[in-house]
Design an enzyme around this catalytic site. Sequence first.
Site, PDB file in Angstrom:
ATOM      1  N   GLY A   6       0.848  -1.190   0.000  1.00  0.00           N
ATOM      2  CA  GLY A   6       0.000   0.000   0.000  1.00  0.00           C
ATOM      3  C   GLY A   6       0.883   1.239   0.000  1.00  0.00           C
ATOM      4  N   GLY A   9      -0.362   4.910  -1.149  1.00  0.00           N
ATOM      5  CA  GLY A   9      -1.480   5.593  -0.489  1.00  0.00           C
ATOM      6  C   GLY A   9      -0.996   6.829   0.254  1.00  0.00           C
ATOM      7  N   GLN A  10      -1.949   7.453   0.984  1.00  0.00           N
ATOM      8  CA  GLN A  10      -1.629   8.706   1.682  1.00  0.00           C
ATOM      9  C   GLN A  10      -0.522   8.488   2.708  1.00  0.00           C
ATOM     10  OE1 GLN A  10      -4.706  10.233   4.313  1.00  0.00           O
ATOM     11  NE2 GLN A  10      -3.858  12.306   4.264  1.00  0.00           N
ATOM     12  N   ASP A  32       2.286  -2.056  -4.324  1.00  0.00           N
ATOM     13  CA  ASP A  32       0.924  -1.518  -4.361  1.00  0.00           C
ATOM     14  C   ASP A  32       0.203  -2.131  -5.552  1.00  0.00           C
ATOM     15  OD1 ASP A  32      -0.300   1.391  -3.020  1.00  0.00           O
ATOM     16  OD2 ASP A  32      -1.361   0.461  -4.713  1.00  0.00           O
ATOM     17  N   ILE A  33      -1.118  -2.007  -5.556  1.00  0.00           N
ATOM     18  CA  ILE A  33      -1.919  -2.537  -6.676  1.00  0.00           C
ATOM     19  C   ILE A  33      -1.758  -1.644  -7.904  1.00  0.00           C
ATOM     20  CG2 ILE A  33      -4.019  -1.259  -6.084  1.00  0.00           C
ATOM     21  CD1 ILE A  33      -4.161  -4.925  -7.046  1.00  0.00           C
ATOM     22  N   ASN A  50      -1.215  -7.423  -4.806  1.00  0.00           N
ATOM     23  CA  ASN A  50      -2.677  -7.444  -4.636  1.00  0.00           C
ATOM     24  C   ASN A  50      -2.952  -8.248  -3.378  1.00  0.00           C
ATOM     25  OD1 ASN A  50      -5.358  -7.957  -4.571  1.00  0.00           O
ATOM     26  ND2 ASN A  50      -5.490  -8.839  -6.634  1.00  0.00           N
ATOM     27  N   TYR A 140     -15.771  -0.040   7.303  1.00  0.00           N
ATOM     28  CA  TYR A 140     -14.357   0.282   7.548  1.00  0.00           C
ATOM     29  C   TYR A 140     -14.046   0.177   9.045  1.00  0.00           C
ATOM     30  CZ  TYR A 140     -10.298   3.422   8.102  1.00  0.00           C
ATOM     31  OH  TYR A 140      -9.095   3.983   8.441  1.00  0.00           O
ATOM     32  N   LYS A 144     -11.719  -2.618  10.918  1.00  0.00           N
ATOM     33  CA  LYS A 144     -10.522  -2.238  11.699  1.00  0.00           C
ATOM     34  C   LYS A 144     -10.608  -2.822  13.120  1.00  0.00           C
ATOM     35  CE  LYS A 144      -8.027   0.079   8.749  1.00  0.00           C
ATOM     36  NZ  LYS A 144      -6.711  -0.454   8.325  1.00  0.00           N
TER      37      LYS A 144
HETATM   38  C1  VAH Z   1     -11.163   7.952   7.026  1.00  0.00           C
HETATM   39  N1  VAH Z   1      -8.978   9.029   6.964  1.00  0.00           N
HETATM   40  O1  VAH Z   1     -11.646   9.052   6.999  1.00  0.00           O
HETATM   41  C2  VAH Z   1      -9.684   7.837   7.411  1.00  0.00           C
HETATM   42  C3  VAH Z   1      -9.510   7.705   8.903  1.00  0.00           C
HETATM   43  C4  VAH Z   1     -10.221   8.505  11.169  1.00  0.00           C
HETATM   44  C5  VAH Z   1     -10.416   8.624   9.698  1.00  0.00           C
HETATM   45  O2  VAH Z   1      -9.643   6.403   9.307  1.00  0.00           O
HETATM   46  O3  VAH Z   1     -11.796   6.977   6.749  1.00  0.00           O
END
Ligand code: VAH
Length: 319
Positions: A6, A9-10, A32-33, A50, A140, A144
């Site tokens: 990854g 990414g940011q 990264d992909i 991947n 998400y 997590k």
């Molecule tokens: C999001 N930047 O907005 C991420 C983060 C706490 C936010 O996990 O999904």
Amino acid sequence: KILVIGANGQIGTELVVALRGIYGAAQVIASDINNPGYAIRNGGPFEFANVLDQDNLHHIFQKHRPTQVYLLAAILSAVGEQKPKLAWDLNMNGLIHVLDLAVEFNVSKVFWPSSIAVFGPNSPKQDTPQYCVMDPNTVYGFSKLAGERWCEYYYHKHGLDVRSIRYPGLISWKAAPGGGTTDYAVHIFHEALKNKSYTSFLSVHTALPMMYMDDAIRATLSLMDAPAEQISIRSSYNLGGISFDPEQLAAEIKKHIPDFTIDYADHDPRQAIADSWPKSIDDSQAQKDWGWQLEYDLPKMVETMLTNLKTELAESVKV
Ligand code: VAH
């Protein structure tokens, strides 16, 4: 060798640069992909990865035999609500594939990012503690939360030294954020410099925990460098950063761009996500276990973002 999955990414974009600065470019494999060129540009090995393809990942572990692995690939909160099954599959099975490979190849340390998104509507809103009710209502968020359980499980069952941080919203200028709810706090700087105005998709008093990327990278490296016996949390460490709402951020930007204006769109689906999250986080455990200290407060973050973006934008318009 260090493997970053990854890498474009940011977080990954800046973590690769930081790690290559410490260990040397050749020791840090970016994967990264897709590859918009960042990884190649900062001069080091790159592999297409991947996280849903076990054979692909196995080949990369076999070829490079990494001693440390950073798994940053994920689908974030807003995109995750548009593609819930893909978000669960990628965030969950991507992690499990990497944990299994880390055990198989005897990787000495693994880093995996969690998020303040693991807290939900019934979690305490202010100074949210390390342990409390956690009822995340985004895919998400609960991917997590489940991922934290998997990390702690692999630590206890397989002795895998996996470490994690519950990042707040991250603010940076080098690489764009990818589909999060906190991204307004990045977009606002680009709009302020280009148009002197911004329409926020979060309402005026939506306070959230945020952090400038340099602090997040420094926290990550501090955690990974800490002796194992100092690590008392094997799920994921709270990390608080700076709490502010769009109005406070706009006021700070106005100190640099006096005629900057902000207005507010409503009915954005990201508002409900933001409303389910804490407004501020207690990160005393990170301070105690591995000496965490924040460096970028709101004024310093705003000044740094505007200064760097001004240069970045000026260079981009040069023919
Ligand atoms: C999001 N930047 O907005 C991420 C983060 C706490 C936010 O996990 O999904």
